[in-house]
Design a protein around this motif. Structure first.
Motif, mmCIF file in Angstrom:
data_model
loop_
_atom_site.group_PDB
_atom_site.id
_atom_site.type_symbol
_atom_site.label_atom_id
_atom_site.label_comp_id
_atom_site.label_asym_id
_atom_site.label_seq_id
_atom_site.Cartn_x
_atom_site.Cartn_y
_atom_site.Cartn_z
ATOM 1 N N ASP A 121 0.864 -1.029 0.426
ATOM 2 C CA ASP A 121 0.351 0.056 0.098
ATOM 3 C C ASP A 121 0.885 0.577 -0.134
ATOM 4 O O ASP A 121 1.523 1.324 0.572
ATOM 5 C CB ASP A 121 -1.181 0.700 1.111
ATOM 6 C CG ASP A 121 -1.773 1.061 1.365
ATOM 7 O OD1 ASP A 121 -1.463 1.931 0.372
ATOM 8 O OD2 ASP A 121 -2.350 1.285 1.974
ATOM 9 N N SER A 162 7.852 2.118 6.750
ATOM 10 C CA SER A 162 7.269 1.249 5.529
ATOM 11 C C SER A 162 8.051 0.073 5.746
ATOM 12 O O SER A 162 7.488 -0.801 4.758
ATOM 13 C CB SER A 162 7.596 1.923 4.273
ATOM 14 O OG SER A 162 8.472 2.323 3.571
ATOM 15 N N VAL A 202 0.734 13.512 -2.046
ATOM 16 C CA VAL A 202 -0.632 13.182 -3.566
ATOM 17 C C VAL A 202 -1.134 13.910 -3.054
ATOM 18 O O VAL A 202 -1.876 14.695 -4.694
ATOM 19 C CB VAL A 202 -0.823 11.890 -2.821
ATOM 20 C CG1 VAL A 202 -2.227 11.541 -4.181
ATOM 21 C CG2 VAL A 202 -0.211 10.678 -3.526
ATOM 22 N N HIS A 246 -6.301 8.313 -6.085
ATOM 23 C CA HIS A 246 -6.798 9.824 -5.605
ATOM 24 C C HIS A 246 -7.948 10.097 -6.283
ATOM 25 O O HIS A 246 -8.322 10.343 -6.182
ATOM 26 C CB HIS A 246 -5.652 10.196 -5.606
ATOM 27 C CG HIS A 246 -5.943 11.647 -4.262
ATOM 28 N ND1 HIS A 246 -6.615 12.176 -3.259
ATOM 29 C CD2 HIS A 246 -6.178 12.714 -4.861
ATOM 30 C CE1 HIS A 246 -7.179 12.805 -3.018
ATOM 31 N NE2 HIS A 246 -7.251 14.072 -4.127
ATOM 32 N N VAL A 302 9.176 12.033 0.490
ATOM 33 C CA VAL A 302 8.778 10.394 0.429
ATOM 34 C C VAL A 302 9.633 9.398 0.611
ATOM 35 O O VAL A 302 10.426 9.560 -1.223
ATOM 36 C CB VAL A 302 7.642 10.367 -0.383
ATOM 37 C CG1 VAL A 302 7.167 8.939 -0.573
ATOM 38 C CG2 VAL A 302 6.142 11.397 -0.551
ATOM 39 N N ALA A 351 -0.614 5.898 -5.672
ATOM 40 C CA ALA A 351 -1.129 6.114 -5.058
ATOM 41 C C ALA A 351 -2.151 7.786 -5.233
ATOM 42 O O ALA A 351 -3.058 7.500 -5.673
ATOM 43 C CB ALA A 351 -0.435 7.187 -3.466
ATOM 44 N N ASN A 411 0.443 4.580 0.437
ATOM 45 C CA ASN A 411 0.273 5.106 1.644
ATOM 46 C C ASN A 411 0.981 4.993 2.920
ATOM 47 O O ASN A 411 1.213 5.492 4.016
ATOM 48 C CB ASN A 411 -1.211 5.758 2.191
ATOM 49 C CG ASN A 411 -1.936 5.593 1.219
ATOM 50 O OD1 ASN A 411 -1.108 7.568 0.285
ATOM 51 N ND2 ASN A 411 -2.489 5.509 0.259
ATOM 52 N N LYS A 455 6.169 7.587 4.624
ATOM 53 C CA LYS A 455 5.920 8.728 5.074
ATOM 54 C C LYS A 455 5.548 9.798 4.099
ATOM 55 O O LYS A 455 6.030 9.400 2.987
ATOM 56 C CB LYS A 455 6.757 7.988 6.408
ATOM 57 C CG LYS A 455 6.858 10.211 7.088
ATOM 58 C CD LYS A 455 8.079 10.511 8.093
ATOM 59 C CE LYS A 455 8.189 12.121 9.242
ATOM 60 N NZ LYS A 455 9.470 11.787 9.458
ATOM 61 N N ASP A 456 4.476 10.737 4.593
ATOM 62 C CA ASP A 456 4.210 11.670 3.771
ATOM 63 C C ASP A 456 3.931 11.664 2.255
ATOM 64 O O ASP A 456 3.471 12.410 1.438
ATOM 65 C CB ASP A 456 5.382 12.969 3.483
ATOM 66 C CG ASP A 456 5.712 13.576 4.134
ATOM 67 O OD1 ASP A 456 4.737 13.609 5.517
ATOM 68 O OD2 ASP A 456 6.554 14.669 4.228
ATOM 69 N N MET A 457 3.344 10.195 1.811
ATOM 70 C CA MET A 457 2.392 10.348 0.982
ATOM 71 C C MET A 457 1.579 10.424 0.594
ATOM 72 O O MET A 457 1.017 11.313 -0.264
ATOM 73 C CB MET A 457 2.749 8.555 0.519
ATOM 74 C CG MET A 457 2.014 8.314 -0.657
ATOM 75 S SD MET A 457 2.896 8.683 -2.377
ATOM 76 C CE MET A 457 4.023 6.966 -1.409
ATOM 77 N N ASP A 458 0.560 10.421 1.943
ATOM 78 C CA ASP A 458 -0.837 11.574 1.288
ATOM 79 C C ASP A 458 -0.625 12.502 1.134
ATOM 80 O O ASP A 458 -0.844 13.613 -0.148
ATOM 81 C CB ASP A 458 -1.038 11.229 3.044
ATOM 82 C CG ASP A 458 -0.682 11.533 3.823
ATOM 83 O OD1 ASP A 458 0.348 11.544 4.000
ATOM 84 O OD2 ASP A 458 -1.380 11.995 4.753
#
Length: 588
Positions: free
Chosen positions: A67, A199, A78, A220, A190, A216, A69, A72-75
């Motif tokens: 996954d 991760s 994105v 989204h 990331v 990701a 996400n 770290k900081d992927m969200d």
């Protein structure tokens, strides 16, 4: 690992001790119920149990893809890039000139261009700008109107440049995999090798990180009905796996977990030659599919790298993003020419470096330097020295008092950590990289201080250095058993590369029915088994070495040989050949 010399080979022709890898016999017995003896042993050596064997032999991306996400900081990354796509803000991609950097930038370009948001690609000039983002480069991008900058395969340690980007009102998203000890001043970082990332994906190359980012981002955009509302086709990310597989092999990251799937499916995609740039490279190199990791690492990779090493830094990404076959062919021809130039430069520097290295026989590492040594080939030379001397190597080229260098290591010695420590201690100007491969820069007056610093940090590395001279054997075979079926079985444990080395077979007590020199530097052999079966074998670049001398002197005698099996299609006839790694006299 057993410490008893296998087949009594305590000192081979190459001066190495042979050891047969120890295997969990319980796992091996369970596997034997389902698959062949050799494959059972190879999987057991890799810790693959019987219930896991099917998934290991036929890796599926959907089962192995993590996954995104969990990084770290992927969200944050994105969300910011999606917002830029929604509002039509200008996006710039800042990359690197090697294969990992070029493929990462190409991934971003392919995806964003498919959405009608073609980014500005910025690859720094190796000779005038050096590695990574600089304040001046950020000023250029800001002046061109960029609002979001995505750095790929670089940026995590470029603090001054990132601070400048912030002052200029640009948001920076860093997609990197180089280890850093502090968080950079950016909107999103990331990087599986940054502090506080949990991760456990530190084995990814930069292109792997970029692919997960696109997974990701794609998810989204789909959820936000971006494609539906704009009537834009959703990019098929499976078509991008050729770039990810290429980078995974060329950046020498461990072939485990999702990396195995990246390479397996990447090879399949490359073999379609649907990307004009790779088709052009294959054509100019005379390479034909189905392609293997060898083609990625030794046919495609060196030519792409040559653009950044001795040519124009953006050649790699230009080739990989080209959609016109004629233009791709032109770029491939330039790369091939640069690769020939690189080989000529490398040959001259390597001879000088070996001469220096010969004077450091008693040191635990090799550190050599020279005025005018091209910075584009010092990494290759370092790798050659490591192989020749069996210990870590540092190589620096100086121009005007400033030196740029590369280092290559052996398992068990973290050169990246040593070089980062040297930079933090101000022993050198800059340093960074991985355990096995790292880069550094220093002034001419710092070279001896750097040598002493490295010597201090090499205390306690004796066991790793000793182990580097041992040859670990995977399985036993014979000329009769070394057939096409065995080659295909071994391939099932692949793809092979860093972290999953190609199995080394030992053929004990075989007769040297024929041995002679072919070409300028190779030794060709015919090996006979006890039942009279003959096997072709070759020792590449062995002429004038202890291995080559030993094999030629063994004509008519008996030897133990260790090597890797290759399948060859010569004039329509499929045959098997053993590529010899080492050999020893077979004593009674």
């Amino acid at each position: 690992m057993s410490e008893t010399a296998a087949f009594g080979v305590a000192r081979s022709f190459s001066g190495r001790r042979w050891l047969l890898k120890a295997v969990d016999q319980d796992i091996e017995r369970e596997l034997l119920r389902e698959i062949s003896p050799v494959l059972s042993r190879l999987l057991a050596l890799r810790g693959v149990t019987a219930p896991e064997a099917a998934d290991y032999l036929t890796p599926k991306l959907k089962n192995l893809l993590p996954d995104p996400n969990i990084l770290k900081d992927m969200d944050k990354a994105v969300a910011r890039v999606a917002a830029a796509l929604e509002s039509g803000e200008a996006i710039a991609v800042f990359g690197d000139y090697d294969v990992d950097g070029s493929t990462s930038a190409a991934l971003m370009s392919d995806f964003l261009t498919a959405l009608g948001a073609a980014p500005r690609i910025y690859i720094p000039d190796r000779m005038t700008e050096g590695y990574g983002p600089s304040p001046a480069a950020m000023q250029v991008l800001a002046a061109e109107g960029a609002r979001v900058v995505i750095t790929v395969d670089c940026g995590a340690a470029a603090i001054a440049a990132l601070e400048e980007a912030g002052k200029l009102g640009m948001d920076v998203v860093v997609l990197d995999h180089h280890r850093v000890e502090a968080a950079p001043p950016v909107l999103a970082h990331v990087n599986p090798n940054q502090p506080d990332d949990t991760s456990k994906l530190g084995h990814l190359c930069a292109a792997g990180v970029c692919f997960l980012f696109l997974v990701a981002l794609n998810r989204h955009l789909r959820d936000q009905k971006f494609y539906e509302e704009r009537g834009v086709a959703e990019p098929d990310l499976r078509l991008f796996l050729d770039l990810v597989g290429l980078a995974t092999i060329c950046d020498v990251v461990p072939l485990k977990d999702v990396n195995r799937a990246f390479v397996r499916f990447g090879l399949g995609q490359i073999s379609t030659l649907s990307r004009p740039g790779l088709a052009a490279l294959a054509g100019i190199a005379g390479a034909k599919g189905p392609f293997t990791p060898y083609h990625l690492g030794f046919v495609f990779g060196p030519r792409i790298n040559a653009g950044g090493r001795v040519g124009r830094s953006s050649l790699g990404v230009d080739l990989l993003t080209s959609r016109e076959p004629e233009k791709a062919a032109e770029l491939a021809a330039q790369m091939d020419l640069h690769n020939k130039e690189r080989q000529a430069i490398e040959k001259i520097i390597l001879e000088e470096a070996i001469a220096q290295g010969m004077t450091q026989a008693n040191a635990p590492f090799v550190l050599v330097s020279g005025d005018g040594w091209h910075p584009g080939v010092v990494g290759i030379v370092a790798g050659r020295l490591k192989e020749r001397f069996g210990k870590p190597a540092f190589v620096a080229g100086f121009e005007g008092g400033m030196g740029r260098g590369s280092a290559r290591s052996i398992p068990g010695i973290d050169l990246g950590g040593i070089i980062r420590a040297a930079a933090e201690a101000k022993v050198i100007e800059y340093g960074g990289g991985h355990a096995m491969a790292a880069g550094f820069s220093l002034m001419a007056g710092q070279i001896e201080g750097f040598r002493k610093f490295v010597e201090e940090h090499f205390s306690g590395t004796g066991p790793a250095l000793s182990a580097a001279n041992d040859l670990y054997l995977d399985a036993v075979s014979s000329p009769a058993g070394a057939n096409i079926a065995l080659v295909q079985e071994i391939a099932g444990a692949g793809p092979f590369g860093a972290g999953n080395p190609e199995p080394l077979l030992v053929l004990p007590d075989v007769r040297v029915a024929f041995a002679d020199i072919v070409g300028k530097a190779h030794v060709k052999l015919r090996l006979g088994g006890g039942d009279g079966t003959m096997l072709d074998a070759i020792a590449f670049r062995a002429v004038g070495t202890p291995l080559g001398d030993g094999l030629l002197a063994a004509r008519g005698g008996r030897v133990h040989v260790a090597g890797r099996l290759r399948q060859d299609d010569w004039n329509g006839r499929i045959r098997v050949q053993l590529e010899i790694e080492d050999a020893s006299a077979a004593t009674a």
